[in-house]
Design an enzyme around this catalytic site. Structure first.
Site, PDB file in Angstrom:
ATOM      1  CB  CYS A 184      34.464  50.142  42.806  1.00  0.00           C
ATOM      2  SG  CYS A 184      36.239  50.095  43.037  1.00  0.00           S
TER       3      CYS A 184
ATOM      4  CD  GLN B 248      39.489  52.086  47.690  1.00  0.00           C
ATOM      5  OE1 GLN B 248      39.812  53.258  47.779  1.00  0.00           O
ATOM      6  NE2 GLN B 248      39.544  51.437  46.536  1.00  0.00           N
TER       7      GLN B 248
ATOM      8  NE  ARG C 180      43.436  47.209  47.283  1.00  0.00           N
ATOM      9  CZ  ARG C 180      42.567  47.492  46.309  1.00  0.00           C
ATOM     10  NH1 ARG C 180      41.271  47.346  46.504  1.00  0.00           N
ATOM     11  NH2 ARG C 180      43.002  47.929  45.147  1.00  0.00           N
TER      12      ARG C 180
ATOM     13  CG  HIS D 278      35.829  49.451  47.760  1.00  0.00           C
ATOM     14  ND1 HIS D 278      36.506  48.316  48.151  1.00  0.00           N
ATOM     15  CD2 HIS D 278      36.204  49.681  46.475  1.00  0.00           C
ATOM     16  CE1 HIS D 278      37.243  47.871  47.145  1.00  0.00           C
ATOM     17  NE2 HIS D 278      37.075  48.681  46.114  1.00  0.00           N
TER      18      HIS D 278
HETATM   19  P1  NAP Z   1      39.714  40.000  37.249  1.00  0.00           P
HETATM   20  O1  NAP Z   1      38.956  39.304  38.316  1.00  0.00           O
HETATM   21  O2  NAP Z   1      41.205  39.901  37.271  1.00  0.00           O
HETATM   22  O3  NAP Z   1      39.166  39.463  35.826  1.00  0.00           O
HETATM   23  C1  NAP Z   1      39.467  40.047  34.563  1.00  0.00           C
HETATM   24  C2  NAP Z   1      39.713  38.950  33.516  1.00  0.00           C
HETATM   25  O4  NAP Z   1      40.958  38.303  33.781  1.00  0.00           O
HETATM   26  C3  NAP Z   1      38.728  37.794  33.510  1.00  0.00           C
HETATM   27  O5  NAP Z   1      37.536  38.125  32.887  1.00  0.00           O
HETATM   28  C4  NAP Z   1      39.501  36.718  32.774  1.00  0.00           C
HETATM   29  O6  NAP Z   1      39.421  36.956  31.371  1.00  0.00           O
HETATM   30  C5  NAP Z   1      40.939  36.985  33.239  1.00  0.00           C
HETATM   31  N1  NAP Z   1      41.447  36.092  34.333  1.00  0.00           N
HETATM   32  C6  NAP Z   1      42.758  35.778  34.479  1.00  0.00           C
HETATM   33  N2  NAP Z   1      42.942  35.003  35.563  1.00  0.00           N
HETATM   34  C7  NAP Z   1      41.741  34.812  36.127  1.00  0.00           C
HETATM   35  C8  NAP Z   1      41.291  34.077  37.264  1.00  0.00           C
HETATM   36  N3  NAP Z   1      42.128  33.376  38.043  1.00  0.00           N
HETATM   37  N4  NAP Z   1      39.980  34.082  37.577  1.00  0.00           N
HETATM   38  C9  NAP Z   1      39.103  34.770  36.819  1.00  0.00           C
HETATM   39  N5  NAP Z   1      39.478  35.472  35.712  1.00  0.00           N
HETATM   40  C10 NAP Z   1      40.784  35.508  35.358  1.00  0.00           C
HETATM   41  O7  NAP Z   1      39.373  41.570  37.247  1.00  0.00           O
HETATM   42  P2  NAP Z   1      38.081  42.324  37.809  1.00  0.00           P
HETATM   43  O8  NAP Z   1      38.283  42.692  39.224  1.00  0.00           O
HETATM   44  O9  NAP Z   1      36.863  41.569  37.445  1.00  0.00           O
HETATM   45  O10 NAP Z   1      38.167  43.702  37.007  1.00  0.00           O
HETATM   46  C11 NAP Z   1      37.738  43.830  35.646  1.00  0.00           C
HETATM   47  C12 NAP Z   1      37.677  45.312  35.303  1.00  0.00           C
HETATM   48  O11 NAP Z   1      36.697  45.947  36.126  1.00  0.00           O
HETATM   49  C13 NAP Z   1      38.991  46.065  35.551  1.00  0.00           C
HETATM   50  O12 NAP Z   1      39.173  47.040  34.557  1.00  0.00           O
HETATM   51  C14 NAP Z   1      38.766  46.737  36.899  1.00  0.00           C
HETATM   52  O13 NAP Z   1      39.542  47.893  37.068  1.00  0.00           O
HETATM   53  C15 NAP Z   1      37.280  47.061  36.808  1.00  0.00           C
HETATM   54  N6  NAP Z   1      36.628  47.187  38.103  1.00  0.00           N
HETATM   55  C16 NAP Z   1      36.868  46.283  39.084  1.00  0.00           C
HETATM   56  C17 NAP Z   1      36.226  46.421  40.304  1.00  0.00           C
HETATM   57  C18 NAP Z   1      36.472  45.459  41.430  1.00  0.00           C
HETATM   58  O14 NAP Z   1      35.996  45.739  42.547  1.00  0.00           O
HETATM   59  N7  NAP Z   1      37.173  44.346  41.226  1.00  0.00           N
HETATM   60  C19 NAP Z   1      35.317  47.472  40.503  1.00  0.00           C
HETATM   61  C20 NAP Z   1      35.061  48.370  39.447  1.00  0.00           C
HETATM   62  C21 NAP Z   1      35.724  48.211  38.260  1.00  0.00           C
HETATM   63  P3  NAP Z   1      39.395  35.781  30.241  1.00  0.00           P
HETATM   64  O15 NAP Z   1      38.251  34.875  30.562  1.00  0.00           O
HETATM   65  O16 NAP Z   1      39.180  36.522  28.944  1.00  0.00           O
HETATM   66  O17 NAP Z   1      40.714  35.109  30.364  1.00  0.00           O
END
Ligand code: NAP
Length: 382
Positions: A141, A168, A280, A287
């Site tokens: 990101c 970040q 962070r 960011h």
């Molecule tokens: P996240 O919010 O933790 O969500 C990922 C998955 O976790 C959800 O789709 C869901 O899957 C599950 N989950 C478990 N507990 C949850 C909750 N309380 N609320 C919502 N979902 C929950 O992760 P993310 O930040 O979206 O990141 C996803 C990927 O994108 C990672 O590989 C990360 O490195 C990448 N990424 C993130 C960012 C960023 O700024 N956050 C930027 C670029 C890339 P199920 O519905 O299948 O259970």
């Protein structure tokens, strides 16, 4: 490619996935595809209702079911790296030849993957499409937001090297990290609410009580940032320790920027040295980064400003003045928008080839969701 594409969405309810659903809805991306929602935690339940999205399959399919995934022409996953590690290989081994669009880092540096950021590297994407590449991976990101802001300098071959210090947001860690940060802020406020209400109370007493509460947070209250409270704090380390004094996030800055720009061994060209210190901070979203460049030659500041301002339709140049900077270069101003402001641009004291700049972007939009949905459009049009 025959239309409409069968598109499987995995990880749509997380931080990145939710923003992706919003953007796909706004841009009416669902109109031209047949969508199937997958889940790793709620297979069999009803698929989500998203404006403008008529689901092809009203029930959530199991995100771990290779047979169900194999029916898709395109899979977009925002589920995370563990999911990619577990599913991608068996899916390909099962003979699936579809397009895999992924927000996680796992496949980014593979030779058969392209890091997608089409306003910056469309020629790299087009070349790869022509060669039959089917793995399209969203960049880190921070890297994507930086290149959306100052990509013009790279495109013009003006960067001899770059150093960045990042700021970040909590949301970079995901949905649970944002909740944890806010809960900590609430607990810290609760600790001193009575003292704050009394204008005569001593500030050092407030400070002492806040610090004592930070130290008293339990492991459960700090589990998402590895036991360190982010509320009222900062953490100058992001992602794994590479054992050489750098974090994985810092390594990505150099490796991914070069790969996005089509530079490095994979492309038979030298890499541009890029180094970072990634920090962070307790902001919710966006960011930011403070950039130092050594340019390949002395270019007048006005020319540099014009190049940055005209690179793409989302970058906005902020004159290096106090009020414009305070108003435009903040996380609050940028959160939830596609805007990528670049400001604080000036020649540095070290000499006319040294340039400073500051940029900020919503890491959930340009830093994550947006390149993924745009890649789907590119595939539809190819
Ligand atoms: P996240 O919010 O933790 O969500 C990922 C998955 O976790 C959800 O789709 C869901 O899957 C599950 N989950 C478990 N507990 C949850 C909750 N309380 N609320 C919502 N979902 C929950 O992760 P993310 O930040 O979206 O990141 C996803 C990927 O994108 C990672 O590989 C990360 O490195 C990448 N990424 C993130 C960012 C960023 O700024 N956050 C930027 C670029 C890339 P199920 O519905 O299948 O259970």
């Amino acid at each position: 490619m025959s239309l409409p594409l069968q598109v499987g969405l995995v990880g749509w309810r997380g931080m990145v996935g939710s923003v992706l659903m919003q953007r796909m809805s706004t841009e009416r991306d669902f109109d031209a595809i047949e969508t199937t929602f997958f889940s790793t935690s709620a297979a069999g339940k009803a698929a989500p209702k998203i404006d403008g999205c008529t689901v092809f399959e009203p029930i959530l399919k199991d995100g771990n079911n290779i047979t169900a995934l194999k029916a898709m022409d395109v899979i977009i996953t925002c589920q995370g790296g563990d999911y990619t590690k577990a599913i991608y290989k068996p899916l390909r081994e099962s003979g699936w030849k579809g397009h895999w669009i992924d927000a996680s880092k796992i496949l980014r540096m593979q030779d058969d993957s392209i890091i997608i950021l089409d306003p910056i590297n469309m020629p790299v994407i087009q070349k790869a499409l022509a060669k039959g590449v089917t793995n399209w991976i969203g960049g880190n990101c921070t890297v994507s937001c930086m290149l959306m802001g100052v990509g013009a300098l790279y495109k013009a071959g003006l960067v001899e090297w770059m150093q960045t210090s990042t700021y970040q947001a909590a949301s970079g860690g995901g949905a649970p990290n944002m909740r944890e940060l806010l809960t900590q802020y609430g607990a810290l406020y609760g600790e001193v609410a009575d003292l704050l209400a009394d204008p005569a109370s001593a500030i050092l007493e407030i400070d002492r009580k806040v610090a004592a509460k930070q130290h008293a947070f339990t492991p459960a209250e700090t589990e998402n940032f590895r036991g360190i409270p982010l509320g009222g704090n900062l953490i100058p380390w992001i992602d794994a320790d590479r054992g050489d004094g750098t974090s994985l996030e810092e390594w990505k800055g150099g490796a991914e920027t070069n790969k996005i720009m089509g530079l490095g061994a994979m492309f038979g060209t030298p890499e541009i040295p890029i180094d970072s210190t990634c920090v962070r901070i307790g902001s919710m979203r966006c960011h930011a980064q403070s950039l130092t460049f050594k340019l390949t030659k002395d270019v007048p500041l006005a020319d540099i400003e014009l190049m940055i301002a005209n690179d793409n339709e989302w970058v906005s140049f902020v004159p290096n003045e106090r009020e414009k900077t305070e108003k435009n270069l903040t996380a609050m101003n940028v959160a939830g928008t596609m805007n990528i402001p670049v400001g604080r641009v000036r020649k540095l004291a070290m000499g006319p080839q040294y340039l400073g700049a500051f940029t900020i972007g919503d890491q959930l939009l340009w830093g994550a969701a947006e390149p993924l949905r745009r890649m789907l459009r590119i595939l539809q049009e190819s």
